[in-house]
Design a protein around this motif. Structure first.
Motif, PDB file in Angstrom:
ATOM      1  N   ALA A  16       0.831  -1.207   0.000  1.00  0.00           N
ATOM      2  CA  ALA A  16       0.000   0.000   0.000  1.00  0.00           C
ATOM      3  C   ALA A  16       0.864   1.255   0.000  1.00  0.00           C
ATOM      4  O   ALA A  16       0.564   2.225  -0.704  1.00  0.00           O
ATOM      5  CB  ALA A  16      -0.935  -0.002   1.213  1.00  0.00           C
ATOM      6  N   THR A  17       1.937   1.230   0.764  1.00  0.00           N
ATOM      7  CA  THR A  17       2.831   2.389   0.805  1.00  0.00           C
ATOM      8  C   THR A  17       3.490   2.609  -0.554  1.00  0.00           C
ATOM      9  O   THR A  17       3.568   3.741  -1.036  1.00  0.00           O
ATOM     10  CB  THR A  17       3.891   2.213   1.907  1.00  0.00           C
ATOM     11  N   ALA A  18       3.946   1.521  -1.187  1.00  0.00           N
ATOM     12  CA  ALA A  18       4.567   1.641  -2.516  1.00  0.00           C
ATOM     13  C   ALA A  18       3.570   2.182  -3.534  1.00  0.00           C
ATOM     14  O   ALA A  18       3.922   3.028  -4.364  1.00  0.00           O
ATOM     15  CB  ALA A  18       5.116   0.296  -2.966  1.00  0.00           C
ATOM     16  N   ALA A  19       2.336   1.716  -3.460  1.00  0.00           N
ATOM     17  CA  ALA A  19       1.304   2.199  -4.385  1.00  0.00           C
ATOM     18  C   ALA A  19       1.053   3.694  -4.191  1.00  0.00           C
ATOM     19  O   ALA A  19       0.937   4.448  -5.167  1.00  0.00           O
ATOM     20  CB  ALA A  19       0.009   1.412  -4.199  1.00  0.00           C
ATOM     21  N   MET A  20       0.995   4.125  -2.947  1.00  0.00           N
ATOM     22  CA  MET A  20       0.787   5.549  -2.655  1.00  0.00           C
ATOM     23  C   MET A  20       1.955   6.381  -3.178  1.00  0.00           C
ATOM     24  O   MET A  20       1.756   7.417  -3.817  1.00  0.00           O
ATOM     25  CB  MET A  20       0.613   5.746  -1.152  1.00  0.00           C
ATOM     26  N   LEU A  21       3.184   5.920  -2.962  1.00  0.00           N
ATOM     27  CA  LEU A  21       4.352   6.652  -3.451  1.00  0.00           C
ATOM     28  C   LEU A  21       4.364   6.706  -4.974  1.00  0.00           C
ATOM     29  O   LEU A  21       4.754   7.709  -5.566  1.00  0.00           O
ATOM     30  CB  LEU A  21       5.636   6.012  -2.921  1.00  0.00           C
ATOM     31  N   GLY A  22       3.929   5.632  -5.596  1.00  0.00           N
ATOM     32  CA  GLY A  22       3.825   5.615  -7.048  1.00  0.00           C
ATOM     33  C   GLY A  22       2.823   6.641  -7.553  1.00  0.00           C
ATOM     34  O   GLY A  22       3.090   7.346  -8.534  1.00  0.00           O
ATOM     35  N   ARG A  23       1.716   6.706  -6.866  1.00  0.00           N
ATOM     36  CA  ARG A  23       0.704   7.689  -7.266  1.00  0.00           C
ATOM     37  C   ARG A  23       1.194   9.115  -7.048  1.00  0.00           C
ATOM     38  O   ARG A  23       0.977   9.995  -7.876  1.00  0.00           O
ATOM     39  CB  ARG A  23      -0.587   7.473  -6.472  1.00  0.00           C
ATOM     40  N   LEU A  24       1.834   9.356  -5.935  1.00  0.00           N
ATOM     41  CA  LEU A  24       2.267  10.717  -5.613  1.00  0.00           C
ATOM     42  C   LEU A  24       3.445  11.191  -6.452  1.00  0.00           C
ATOM     43  O   LEU A  24       3.510  12.356  -6.836  1.00  0.00           O
ATOM     44  CB  LEU A  24       2.650  10.814  -4.131  1.00  0.00           C
ATOM     45  N   PHE A  25       4.407  10.300  -6.687  1.00  0.00           N
ATOM     46  CA  PHE A  25       5.674  10.715  -7.289  1.00  0.00           C
ATOM     47  C   PHE A  25       5.985  10.079  -8.633  1.00  0.00           C
ATOM     48  O   PHE A  25       7.040  10.335  -9.202  1.00  0.00           O
ATOM     49  CB  PHE A  25       6.821  10.437  -6.318  1.00  0.00           C
ATOM     50  N   GLY A  26       5.105   9.214  -9.113  1.00  0.00           N
ATOM     51  CA  GLY A  26       5.370   8.544 -10.379  1.00  0.00           C
ATOM     52  C   GLY A  26       6.424   7.460 -10.285  1.00  0.00           C
ATOM     53  O   GLY A  26       6.953   7.015 -11.297  1.00  0.00           O
ATOM     54  N   TRP A  27       6.753   7.039  -9.056  1.00  0.00           N
ATOM     55  CA  TRP A  27       7.743   5.990  -8.862  1.00  0.00           C
ATOM     56  C   TRP A  27       7.171   4.649  -9.274  1.00  0.00           C
ATOM     57  O   TRP A  27       5.963   4.422  -9.223  1.00  0.00           O
ATOM     58  CB  TRP A  27       8.182   5.918  -7.406  1.00  0.00           C
ATOM     59  N   LYS A  28       8.051   3.760  -9.651  1.00  0.00           N
ATOM     60  CA  LYS A  28       7.680   2.408 -10.062  1.00  0.00           C
ATOM     61  C   LYS A  28       8.202   1.398  -9.039  1.00  0.00           C
ATOM     62  O   LYS A  28       9.232   1.626  -8.404  1.00  0.00           O
ATOM     63  CB  LYS A  28       8.277   2.067 -11.431  1.00  0.00           C
ATOM     64  N   VAL A  29       7.507   0.280  -8.910  1.00  0.00           N
ATOM     65  CA  VAL A  29       8.007  -0.815  -8.086  1.00  0.00           C
ATOM     66  C   VAL A  29       9.140  -1.478  -8.849  1.00  0.00           C
ATOM     67  O   VAL A  29       8.961  -1.932  -9.975  1.00  0.00           O
ATOM     68  CB  VAL A  29       6.890  -1.838  -7.761  1.00  0.00           C
TER      69      VAL A  29
END
Length: 127
Positions: A16-29
């Motif tokens: 969930a944290t990774a998904a939120m960071l992806g949404r906020l910053f465009g980061w990828k897993v």
């Protein structure tokens, strides 16, 4: 020359944290899977750096408040990539630190040390 590669932080739900960071910053897993102490880690970030978000097994959550791998928001270690691991270890040792937890596993060789404030630093070489 050295560069900061990642910071590893204990969280409640790494996916969930990774998904939120992806949404906020465009980061990828970059990677996700089982990790130290029977936990789970997700590496989320960009090509050259990332945040490792970690959780331990459910039965250890918040039971060891002085253990950064079970305390949410705990700083587990700072990872730094170097070109020559032996040279880096020599510098670490010359500064009076004790290298430990040497490992050679995918994706590279590494060791750890604790600096005087108690922060653990992971030194990694991918060569």
């Amino acid at each position: 020359m050295a560069r900061l590669e990642h910071v590893n932080v204990t969280v409640k739900d790494p996916d969930a944290t990774a998904a939120m960071l992806g949404r906020l910053f465009g980061w990828k897993v970059r990677w996700a899977g089982g990790s130290i102490h029977g936990g789970r880690t997700v590496h989320v970030g960009e090509e050259h750096s990332y945040l490792a978000v970690y959780t331990g097994p459910p039965d250890t959550a918040q039971t060891e408040p002085d253990n950064s791998y079970t305390a949410r928001g705990g700083l587990n270690h700072i990872g730094v990539v170097v070109d020559d691991l032996d040279e880096a270890e020599a510098r670490v040792t010359a500064e009076g630190y004790k290298a430990h937890s040497h490992a050679d596993y995918e994706p590279g060789k590494r060791f750890y040390f604790h600096e005087e404030n108690g922060v653990e630093i992971e030194v990694i070489c991918y060569a």
